[in-house]
Design a protein around this motif. Structure first.
Motif, PDB file in Angstrom:
ATOM      1  N   GLY A 130       0.680  -1.153  -0.095  1.00 18.10           N
ATOM      2  CA  GLY A 130       0.022   0.129  -0.218  1.00 18.10           C
ATOM      3  C   GLY A 130       0.940   1.367  -0.070  1.00 18.10           C
ATOM      4  N   THR A 131       1.906   1.115   0.638  1.00 16.70           N
ATOM      5  CA  THR A 131       2.923   2.304   0.786  1.00 16.70           C
ATOM      6  C   THR A 131       3.402   2.598  -0.548  1.00 16.70           C
ATOM      7  OG1 THR A 131       3.147   2.040   2.978  1.00 16.70           O
ATOM      8  CG2 THR A 131       4.826   3.383   2.175  1.00 16.70           C
ATOM      9  N   VAL A 132       3.922   1.807  -1.170  1.00 15.43           N
ATOM     10  CA  VAL A 132       4.535   1.692  -2.419  1.00 15.43           C
ATOM     11  C   VAL A 132       3.536   2.405  -3.383  1.00 15.43           C
ATOM     12  CG1 VAL A 132       5.732   0.657  -4.430  1.00 15.43           C
ATOM     13  CG2 VAL A 132       6.051  -0.141  -2.053  1.00 15.43           C
ATOM     14  N   SER A 133       2.406   1.825  -3.497  1.00 19.70           N
ATOM     15  CA  SER A 133       1.372   2.373  -4.260  1.00 19.70           C
ATOM     16  C   SER A 133       1.182   4.005  -3.835  1.00 19.70           C
ATOM     17  CB  SER A 133      -0.049   1.652  -4.035  1.00 19.70           C
ATOM     18  OG  SER A 133      -1.042   2.287  -5.011  1.00 19.70           O
ATOM     19  N   ASN A 134       1.093   4.125  -2.765  1.00 21.82           N
ATOM     20  CA  ASN A 134       0.865   5.659  -2.281  1.00 21.82           C
ATOM     21  C   ASN A 134       2.108   6.498  -2.996  1.00 21.82           C
ATOM     22  OD1 ASN A 134      -1.771   5.439  -1.135  1.00 21.82           O
ATOM     23  ND2 ASN A 134      -0.572   4.868   0.810  1.00 21.82           N
ATOM     24  N   VAL A 135       3.318   5.896  -2.741  1.00 24.03           N
ATOM     25  CA  VAL A 135       4.695   6.857  -3.277  1.00 24.03           C
ATOM     26  C   VAL A 135       4.391   6.933  -4.602  1.00 24.03           C
ATOM     27  CG1 VAL A 135       6.878   6.602  -3.684  1.00 24.03           C
ATOM     28  CG2 VAL A 135       6.237   5.910  -1.616  1.00 24.03           C
ATOM     29  N   ILE A 136       3.686   5.956  -5.498  1.00 23.72           N
ATOM     30  CA  ILE A 136       3.510   6.383  -6.929  1.00 23.72           C
ATOM     31  C   ILE A 136       2.649   7.139  -7.125  1.00 23.72           C
ATOM     32  CG2 ILE A 136       2.967   4.941  -8.901  1.00 23.72           C
ATOM     33  CD1 ILE A 136       4.336   2.574  -7.804  1.00 23.72           C
ATOM     34  N   ASN A 137       1.436   6.931  -6.564  1.00 27.82           N
ATOM     35  CA  ASN A 137       0.059   7.776  -7.063  1.00 27.82           C
ATOM     36  C   ASN A 137      -0.093   9.147  -5.877  1.00 27.82           C
ATOM     37  OD1 ASN A 137      -0.718   6.048  -8.917  1.00 27.82           O
ATOM     38  ND2 ASN A 137      -0.721   4.639  -7.183  1.00 27.82           N
ATOM     39  N   ARG A 138       0.277   9.148  -4.763  1.00 27.19           N
ATOM     40  CA  ARG A 138      -0.055  10.272  -3.816  1.00 27.19           C
ATOM     41  C   ARG A 138       1.154  10.470  -2.947  1.00 27.19           C
ATOM     42  NH1 ARG A 138      -2.786   7.095  -3.344  1.00 27.19           N
ATOM     43  NH2 ARG A 138      -5.018   6.328  -2.935  1.00 27.19           N
ATOM     44  N   PRO A 139       2.366  10.851  -3.474  1.00 28.55           N
ATOM     45  CA  PRO A 139       3.563  10.924  -2.871  1.00 28.55           C
ATOM     46  C   PRO A 139       3.452  11.710  -1.731  1.00 28.55           C
ATOM     47  CG  PRO A 139       3.633  11.927  -5.025  1.00 28.55           C
ATOM     48  CD  PRO A 139       2.638  11.102  -4.870  1.00 28.55           C
ATOM     49  N   GLU A 140       2.567  12.770  -1.548  1.00 27.82           N
ATOM     50  CA  GLU A 140       2.606  13.777  -0.502  1.00 27.82           C
ATOM     51  C   GLU A 140       1.989  13.178   0.513  1.00 27.82           C
ATOM     52  OE1 GLU A 140       0.587  13.763  -3.151  1.00 27.82           O
ATOM     53  OE2 GLU A 140      -1.369  13.704  -2.737  1.00 27.82           O
ATOM     54  N   THR A 141       1.314  12.112   0.755  1.00 31.93           N
ATOM     55  CA  THR A 141       1.083  11.249   1.813  1.00 31.93           C
ATOM     56  C   THR A 141       1.869  10.435   2.522  1.00 31.93           C
ATOM     57  OG1 THR A 141      -0.055   9.330   0.793  1.00 31.93           O
ATOM     58  CG2 THR A 141      -1.429  11.164   0.779  1.00 31.93           C
ATOM     59  N   VAL A 142       3.109  10.360   1.924  1.00 33.05           N
ATOM     60  CA  VAL A 142       4.197   9.521   2.560  1.00 33.05           C
ATOM     61  C   VAL A 142       5.346  10.321   3.086  1.00 33.05           C
ATOM     62  CG1 VAL A 142       5.753   7.780   1.974  1.00 33.05           C
ATOM     63  CG2 VAL A 142       3.513   7.827   0.750  1.00 33.05           C
ATOM     64  N   GLY A 143       5.769   9.706   4.272  1.00 31.17           N
ATOM     65  CA  GLY A 143       6.883  10.415   4.936  1.00 31.17           C
ATOM     66  C   GLY A 143       8.059  10.602   3.995  1.00 31.17           C
ATOM     67  N   GLU A 144       8.941  11.519   4.044  1.00 28.80           N
ATOM     68  CA  GLU A 144       9.947  11.986   3.394  1.00 28.80           C
ATOM     69  C   GLU A 144      10.955  10.597   3.148  1.00 28.80           C
ATOM     70  OE1 GLU A 144      13.182  15.701   2.773  1.00 28.80           O
ATOM     71  OE2 GLU A 144      11.481  15.651   4.749  1.00 28.80           O
ATOM     72  N   GLY A 145      11.259  10.253   4.365  1.00 32.42           N
ATOM     73  CA  GLY A 145      12.387   9.158   4.344  1.00 32.42           C
ATOM     74  C   GLY A 145      11.659   7.946   3.751  1.00 32.42           C
ATOM     75  N   THR A 146      10.718   7.551   4.174  1.00 37.20           N
ATOM     76  CA  THR A 146      10.027   6.338   3.459  1.00 37.20           C
ATOM     77  C   THR A 146       9.959   6.415   1.770  1.00 37.20           C
ATOM     78  OG1 THR A 146       8.565   6.278   5.266  1.00 37.20           O
ATOM     79  CG2 THR A 146       8.062   4.889   3.670  1.00 37.20           C
ATOM     80  N   ARG A 147       9.309   7.541   1.366  1.00 35.11           N
ATOM     81  CA  ARG A 147       9.419   7.991  -0.156  1.00 35.11           C
ATOM     82  C   ARG A 147      11.105   7.835  -0.697  1.00 35.11           C
ATOM     83  NH1 ARG A 147       8.650  13.954  -0.947  1.00 35.11           N
ATOM     84  NH2 ARG A 147       6.870  13.423   1.139  1.00 35.11           N
ATOM     85  N   ALA A 148      11.739   8.453  -0.203  1.00 34.52           N
ATOM     86  CA  ALA A 148      13.144   8.295  -0.661  1.00 34.52           C
ATOM     87  C   ALA A 148      13.680   6.743  -0.636  1.00 34.52           C
ATOM     88  CB  ALA A 148      14.158   8.801   0.073  1.00 34.52           C
ATOM     89  N   ARG A 149      13.301   5.836   0.121  1.00 37.49           N
ATOM     90  CA  ARG A 149      13.583   4.482   0.307  1.00 37.49           C
ATOM     91  C   ARG A 149      12.893   3.651  -0.940  1.00 37.49           C
ATOM     92  NH1 ARG A 149      12.022   1.777   4.970  1.00 37.49           N
ATOM     93  NH2 ARG A 149      11.392   3.843   5.545  1.00 37.49           N
ATOM     94  N   VAL A 150      11.403   4.103  -0.940  1.00 41.16           N
ATOM     95  CA  VAL A 150      10.717   3.305  -2.050  1.00 41.16           C
ATOM     96  C   VAL A 150      11.360   3.929  -3.441  1.00 41.16           C
ATOM     97  CG1 VAL A 150       8.569   3.204  -2.930  1.00 41.16           C
ATOM     98  CG2 VAL A 150       8.778   3.142  -0.440  1.00 41.16           C
ATOM     99  N   ARG A 151      11.505   5.008  -3.419  1.00 49.65           N
ATOM    100  CA  ARG A 151      12.073   5.556  -4.911  1.00 49.65           C
ATOM    101  C   ARG A 151      13.185   4.746  -5.178  1.00 49.65           C
ATOM    102  NH1 ARG A 151       9.703  11.217  -4.807  1.00 49.65           N
ATOM    103  NH2 ARG A 151       7.709  10.773  -5.527  1.00 49.65           N
TER     104      ARG A 151
END
Lengths: 339, 339
Positions: free
Chosen positions: A19-40
Motif C-alpha cells: 500500500g505504501t509503495v502504491s501511495n509513493v507512486i500515486n499520492r507521494p505527498e501522503t508519504v513520509g519523506e524518508g520512506t518515500r526516498a527509500r521506496v524510490r
DNA sequence: CCGTCGGGATGAAACGATTCAGATCGTGGG
DNA sequence: CCCACGATCTGAATCGTTTCATCCCGACGG
C-alpha cells in the motif's frame, strides 16, 4: 531478470507494505519523506515498471484511446493522427492508431480490438455513410468522437469540415476562372465526404451555364487519379478543368496530364482537396481546399479527453465544424502568382 | 448498460460456472454441446466482451506489439507500418503505432509507455546511432526487433537495407550519366541511414575524379529539401546533380529547381531515396533507390511474432538485410525512357 | 495523566479472467 | 455389483494494482 519486478518486490526491498509503495507512486505527498526516498530507491534499483493491465483492471479505466482512420497512406490522415496524438499526450493518454483502409470488415475488427482493450474512447473516421461503426460503438457503450464527419443528432461529439462549402469553393473558383466544362474526379463515391464535395460543386454551378462531369474512381489514391486523368483525356470535348475529391487524385491527374503533354493550367486546370504538403510541393503547385487536419485531430482528442475525464458526467456532446479554405496556386492560375 | 458485462454475469445467465464460460471461449471442444450453445447465447445476449487487461494480467502475455517509427510524415514509414500491421494481424496481434519524430525524448517516452502496457514486443526504428532505445529495451527485457537498422552483434533481430550499397547505386548512376560535381542533401546527419548512404556514395566516387558536396539539412522533409535546393542554386560552380538522402528532400529540391526556372534533369539531375509513391507521381518522375518498405515491416513483425510466440525459446536472432534497387526515371535521364 | 488528533503506515478486499485439482456422473469391463 | 475411466463441470487460487478501513504513535490541550 526472472520476470519483471512487481510492487510486492519493491515493498519487500524497501521494507514497507505494498500500500505504501502504491501511495509513493500515486499520492507521494501522503508519504513520509524518508520512506518515500527509500521506496524510490528500491523502484530505481529493481527497475520496477507499473503493470498497466493490473492498474486498469482495478481502476476500471484505461489510458489509451483508439484512433481509426480511413487511409494512413493519405497524409491528411497522418496529420490528423499527429494532432490527436499531441492532444492525447497533453492529457496523459496514449493513442493506438489503426487503419481501416475504408474496409468495413477491418473497421469492425479494429473496433472489436478496441473494445477488448477497454480503451478510454475511440476517434472514428467512419468507413460508410450509414454509420455502422458508430452504431457498434454506441451499443457497446464506448465513448467516441466522430472525425471528419458530422454526427447526426446528438448521439456523439463530432469534428468535421463543411465539405459542401469546400466543394462550392473549389467549383466557384474554377467558374470565376472561366471554366464551364468541369470534371469531378470522385464520382458517386460511397464516402460521404466525397458526395458532399460533389454536391457543393453542383450547387455552385447551378444556373451558371456550366456542367460537372463525373469521373468515377475505384480508390482515392494517386493511381486512381492517374487512371481518372487518362479517361478525362479521352473525353470530347475535353473538360478544361478538374476538381478532384482529394489531393492524391489530383496529383495522379497532374501526372497523367504531363504524360500526355498537356500544360497545367493552360490546357487543364486542376483543383485538389485537403491541401496536403505534397500539394504545394508538386512541380506545378496544386490549388487545393485546405482542411485543418492537425487542428481536427487535436480538437477531437481534446473532446474525448473531456468526455471521459473527471467531470465527464457534465459533458454535453458538441459538433465542431471547421471552415475549409481555398488555397490558390499555379495549377489554376495562368498568370503566375506573386511569390 | 451499467458497466460492461463480466464473465461472471455470463456464467449466471447461462447457469454455469465461470470456469465453464472460460472454457467455452478458449477451449470449446472440452465443453458439452448443449452447455456450449447456452453459454454462447448468454454471451450474445449480454453483449459480453472479454476484458483484455484481466486476461493479460493472469496469462502474463499481451496481444499487442509496439511500433515506433522515425517519421509518420514520411510515406516510407507508413508503408512499413502497413506491412507490420498486416503480418501482426495474421499472427493475431494488434499494433500500436507511435511516432518518435526523431526525438530521443519522445522515443524514450513511448518506450516507457510500451513497457507499462507490457506489450508483447517492440519494433523499433532507432532515433540515434548509439542505440539508447535498444539499450533501454534490453535492460527492461522486452523483446524487440530493430527496423531499418542493422543490429550490431547478436543482441536482437533486425531488418535493414544495405544503405551503403544503396548510396553507391545512386552515385554510380549519376557518375555513369556523366556527372562529376554531385551534391549530397543530407550532409553529416546524425541518422545512421543518412551517414551510410553518404558513405556509399563516397565509395562509388572514390578515384573517379568526381566530388561529393555536402548540403546540410535540419530535417528530412520537403521543406528542408526546398531549403537545400535554394542553397544548391547559389553554389558556384553549381553541381550538375544532387543525391538526396530521401525522397522528401528530393521533392523539395525539385520544387526549388522549378521555382528557379531550372530544367530537370537537363540543368540538374536529382536522385532520391526510398521510392515512395509520390516519387513516381511527381511531375518529373524521380529516379530513386527503392527500399521494400512493406516487406521490411512484414518481416520484422513476423520475426517478433516468432520470437515471442510459442516455441520462442528456440529462437535465434537473425539479421535480415534487403538489397536496395535503383529505379531510373526522368529526373536523371535526358532521353525519355520508353514508357 | 488522559483523551484526542492526525500524519504515516498497514493489510486485506476487489477487479475479471485463466487454470487446475477435484467433484460428479454415466458407462462398460471384470 | 464394483471400479476405473472419460467426459463434463465446478470452485478456488492467482495475477499486480488500487483503495479503504484500521492501526500505531507521538504530540498537545485540558
Amino acid at each position: 531478470m526472472g520476470g519483471a519486478a512487481s510492487i510486492k518486490d519493491v515493498a519487500r526491498a524497501a521494507g514497507v507494505s505494498v500500500g505504501t509503495v502504491s501511495n509513493v507512486i500515486n499520492r507521494p505527498e501522503t508519504v513520509g519523506e524518508g520512506t518515500r526516498a527509500r521506496v524510490r530507491a528500491a523502484i530505481e534499483q529493481l527497475g520496477y515498471v507499473r503493470d498497466e493491465s493490473a492498474r486498469q483492471l482495478r481502476s476500471g479505466s484505461s489510458r489509451i484511446i483508439g484512433l481509426l482512420v480511413l487511409d494512413l497512406g493519405n497524409p491528411f490522415f497522418v496529420s490528423l493522427a499527429r494532432g490527436a496524438e499531441q492532444a492525447a499526450r497533453a492529457a496523459g493518454l496514449g493513442v493506438m492508431v489503426c487503419n481501416s483502409a475504408q474496409q468495413l470488415a477491418d473497421e469492425a475488427d479494429y473496433l472489436a480490438l478496441f473494445a477488448e482493450q477497454r480503451v478510454r474512447g475511440v476517434l472514428l473516421t467512419p468507413a460508410d455513410a450509414e454509420g455502422s461503426g458508430a452504431a457498434a460503438l454506441r451499443r457497446s457503450g464506448v465513448p467516441f468522437v466522430l472525425v471528419d464527419r458530422l454526427a447526426a443528432g446528438l448521439e456523439a461529439c463530432s469534428v468535421s469540415v463543411d465539405d459542401v462549402g469546400g466543394g462550392a469553393l473549389a467549383a466557384g473558383h474554377l467558374l470565376e476562372s472561366g471554366h464551364r466544362r468541369i470534371a469531378f474526379a470522385g464520382g458517386r463515391h460511397r464516402l460521404q465526404q466525397v458526395a458532399d464535395r460533389r454536391r457543393g460543386a453542383l450547387q455552385a454551378l447551378a444556373g451558371r451555364d456550366a456542367v460537372l462531369l463525373d469521373l468515377e474512381v475505384d480508390g482515392l489514391d494517386v493511381a486512381a487519379g492517374r487512371d481518372a486523368g487518362a479517361r478525362l483525356l479521352g473525353m470530347s470535348p475535353r473538360p478544361t478543368a478538374a476538381f478532384c475529391a482529394n489531393d492524391l487524385l489530383a496529383l495522379g491527374m497532374l501526372q497523367a496530364a504531363f504524360a500526355a503533354g498537356l500544360r497545367v493550367p493552360e490546357d487543364l486546370a486542376i483543383v485538389g482537396y485537403d491541401d496536403i504538403e505534397f500539394a504545394a510541393a508538386a512541380a506545378v503547385p496544386l490549388t487545393s481546399v485546405r482542411q485543418p487536419a492537425e487542428a481536427m485531430g487535436r480538437t477531437a482528442a481534446e473532446m474525448l479527453a473531456e468526455e471521459t475525464g473527471p467531470g465527464g458526467a457534465a459533458h454535453r456532446h458538441r459538433q465542431v465544424v471547421f471552415e475549409p479554405e481555398l488555397v490558390v496556386r499555379r495549377s489554376t492560375s495562368v498568370v503566375p502568382l506573386p511569390g
